[in-house]
Design a protein around this motif. Structure first.
Motif, short mmCIF file in Angstrom:
data_model
loop_
_atom_site.label_atom_id
_atom_site.label_comp_id
_atom_site.label_asym_id
_atom_site.label_seq_id
_atom_site.Cartn_x
_atom_site.Cartn_y
_atom_site.Cartn_z
N ARG A 136 19.63 -13.98 -42.67
CA ARG A 136 19.07 -13.19 -41.58
C ARG A 136 18.75 -14.02 -40.34
NH1 ARG A 136 20.34 -7.99 -42.58
NH2 ARG A 136 19.91 -7.47 -44.76
N ALA A 137 18.91 -15.34 -40.44
CA ALA A 137 18.54 -16.22 -39.33
C ALA A 137 19.33 -15.92 -38.07
CB ALA A 137 18.72 -17.68 -39.73
N VAL A 138 20.56 -15.41 -38.20
CA VAL A 138 21.38 -15.16 -37.02
C VAL A 138 20.76 -14.09 -36.12
CG1 VAL A 138 22.81 -13.34 -38.03
CG2 VAL A 138 23.77 -14.84 -36.26
N SER A 139 19.90 -13.24 -36.68
CA SER A 139 19.27 -12.20 -35.87
C SER A 139 18.31 -12.78 -34.83
CB SER A 139 18.50 -11.22 -36.77
OG SER A 139 17.47 -11.88 -37.48
N PHE A 140 17.96 -14.07 -34.96
CA PHE A 140 17.06 -14.69 -34.00
C PHE A 140 17.82 -15.23 -32.79
CE2 PHE A 140 14.73 -15.10 -38.03
CZ PHE A 140 13.54 -14.50 -37.67
#
Length: 559
Positions: free
Chosen positions: A122-126
């Motif tokens: 989910r880190a790409v959502s940052f």
């Protein structure tokens, strides 16, 4: 333990991945063949452009495409060599040689696999959207410029021949161009580009890049030309083997491998997310997607290929061609394997300039003018993040570009957020009482974060001529440790001046922070926290009455 086991199983392939196959298999077969045709010239082109070989690009598309389809977290993701990988690999090849690519592929694959196991999907959502688009624009510019050495000389840009910076390399290649060769190569690239542009207008299903390659290859076989060609390709896949893992080489490749891993993760997750928004393709699991891409890059490295990522363009073609299950991506890999087994001879005759033309058109198509226009016209911070990310991508480093872009957008966003923090003095409701002018109600609005703390402190502590201050904090949307700390300092500063501080409306989510940082303990009395404003006002008035009473007694004593 059982829960952890269930979560681990969710990252692995299962029969559920193919539960809709009876309904979708026809569309998957058509889509797989279509994507295989589209992917062939791209795989060859990216292999050559990266400084490795056309064979390495093809091997990557086959092995990584198959493994990512089976182990990945998306039903429709198509993986293989991409432009982002080319941008990073070219300087690695120049510095460490072609043999280092398989090593860095395995190292990067291990890093991405670990990221998936740690559930970092989910880190790409940052990453803000303008940063992603700026990054894409920068990569597109680099891919376009990287084709100039290929088109200005009969020799591809050999390792160490030109600068690792795409702009410098492009200038050097033009300065050293072979102008007896360049008209042939530029003409070939132009023909391929024109066919790629015209073919979809005749019919959307026409594979312009493949048609362009066939046309210029046939012409080059009939007409004597000085054009350089792909050259001999193997008629089978190479046998898997461990790459060079000597400690001294691995130590020098760790940082490049981590850069590649970050790029692979970002591009693959973005591609999977875009695919999920194109049509009803089912949900995707970002953690499993990372695990699958890690396995794909490791497998590619073992077969002598390159690091792989999810490819947005090929994935979009898959979805639009009717692909709805993993079968489509598997068929795409089998189509490319068939090329190796059956048609390696004809492919060897393809002019390298044709691949340059394909990649130039691909680079141009990566940039959506409407998207660029909308970002530039949006907010100043988003436009700055977009432009700076693109410039840093082209001039410095891809990962640095993403970090700089996030920093720019983040700093401006925090600055704008801090401006939304307000402190407003309110009047007392209802019938006026003697001494009400000695009571100040201060309402806090918006987020109270570190960026606004100094301004808030100065605003509140500058108040004069009051005996009681009621801090209304129920409207605070967000409070960080710095914000809570400044509230503590405000209370202490006012109390030191003899001003009683009351706090009204501490939210349930903020109470623990207020206690741990010391906001509540800094109050004169533990009963100075109130849930309703009328109770706080009544308590404030009682303080003012006592203050007036003490003042009257003092006056009588003097008399």
């Amino acid at each position: 333990m059982a829960r952890a086991l269930r979560r681990s199983r969710a990252l692995l392939p299962s029969p559920r991945d193919y539960r809709d196959l009876r309904r979708t298999w026809k569309g998957d077969l058509v889509a797989g063949v279509t994507v295989g045709i589209v992917a062939l010239p791209l795989a060859l082109g990216f292999g050559v452009s990266s400084g490795v070989s056309a064979e390495a690009g093809l091997v990557t598309a086959i092995v990584a495409g198959m493994l990512a389809a089976v182990f990945g977290g998306s039903n429709v993701q198509v993986s293989g060599p991409t432009g982002a990988m080319v941008v990073v690999l070219l300087p690695i090849v120049a510095q460490h040689g072609v043999g280092s690519v398989a090593t860095v592929s395995v190292l990067a694959g291990v890093a991405v696999l670990i990221a998936g196991a740690l559930r970092l999907g989910r880190a790409v959502s940052f990453i803000p959207w303008p940063v992603i688009e700026g990054f894409t624009l920068g990569i597109a510019v680099i891919i376009f410029l990287q084709q100039l050495p290929l088109l200005t000389s009969p020799h591809t840009a050999a390792a160490g021949e030109h600068s690792s910076n795409a702009i410098v390399a492009a200038i050097e290649s033009i300065a050293e161009a072979d102008w007896g060769y360049a008209p042939w190569s530029l003409g070939t690239a132009a023909i391929v580009a024109a066919i790629m542009i015209v073919a979809p207008r005749i019919h959307p299903s026409l594979p312009g890049s493949l048609i362009g390659i066939v046309v210029v290859t046939l012409v080059s076989l009939v007409v004597a030309t000085p054009l350089a060609r792909i050259g001999e390709l193997p008629s089978t896949l190479p046998a898997p083997a461990l790459p060079d893992l000597r400690p001294e080489l691995v130590s020098t490749l760790v940082l490049p491998a981590l850069t590649i891993a970050a790029l692979a993760a970002i591009e693959s997750l973005l591609s999977a997310r875009v695919a999920a928004s194109l049509d009803d393709t089912g949900p995707y699991d970002p953690d499993r997607e990372l695990l699958g891409q890690g396995v794909a890059s490791i497998g590619s490295g073992l077969f002598g290929g390159m690091p792989a990522t999810g490819a947005i363009a090929r994935t979009a073609v898959n979805v639009r061609s009717g692909g709805r299950s993993r079968l489509a991506s598997i068929v795409h890999a089998l189509v490319l394997l068939g090329v190796v087994l059956i048609a390696s001879g004809p492919v060897a005759a393809v002019p390298l300039a044709a691949l340059g033309g394909i990649l130039m058109v691909t680079a141009v198509r990566m940039v959506q003018v409407a998207t660029v226009r909308s970002i530039v016209r949006s907010t100043r911070s988003d436009a700055a993040g977009f432009i700076i990310t693109a410039i840093v991508t082209v001039s410095l480093d891809l990962i640095v570009a993403v970090l700089v872009g996030i920093l720019v957008v983040g700093v401006v966003a925090i600055r704008n957020m801090s401006k939304a923090t307000g402190v407003h003095r309110e009047g007392l409701e209802g019938e006026a009482h003697p001494g009400d002018t000695r009571i100040a109600i201060l309402r806090f609005d918006g987020p109270l974060i570190f960026a606004a703390s100094d301004r808030v402190f100065d605003r509140v502590t500058s108040i004069r001529g009051v005996g009681v201050v009621i801090l209304r904090v129920s409207q605070l949307e967000l409070v960080d440790a710095s914000g809570a700390r400044v509230l503590t300092e405000i209370v202490r500063a006012l109390e030191r001046r003899g001003i009683t501080v009351l706090i009204k409306g501490v939210r349930e989510g903020h109470e623990r922070l207020f206690r741990s940082v010391g906001v509540l303990s800094s109050l004169r009395h533990q009963n100075h926290v109130f849930e309703t404003l009328p109770d706080a006002i009544e308590h404030a008035r009682s303080h003012i009455r006592r203050e007036r009473t003490r003042g009257d007694e003092s006056d009588q004593g003097e008399v």
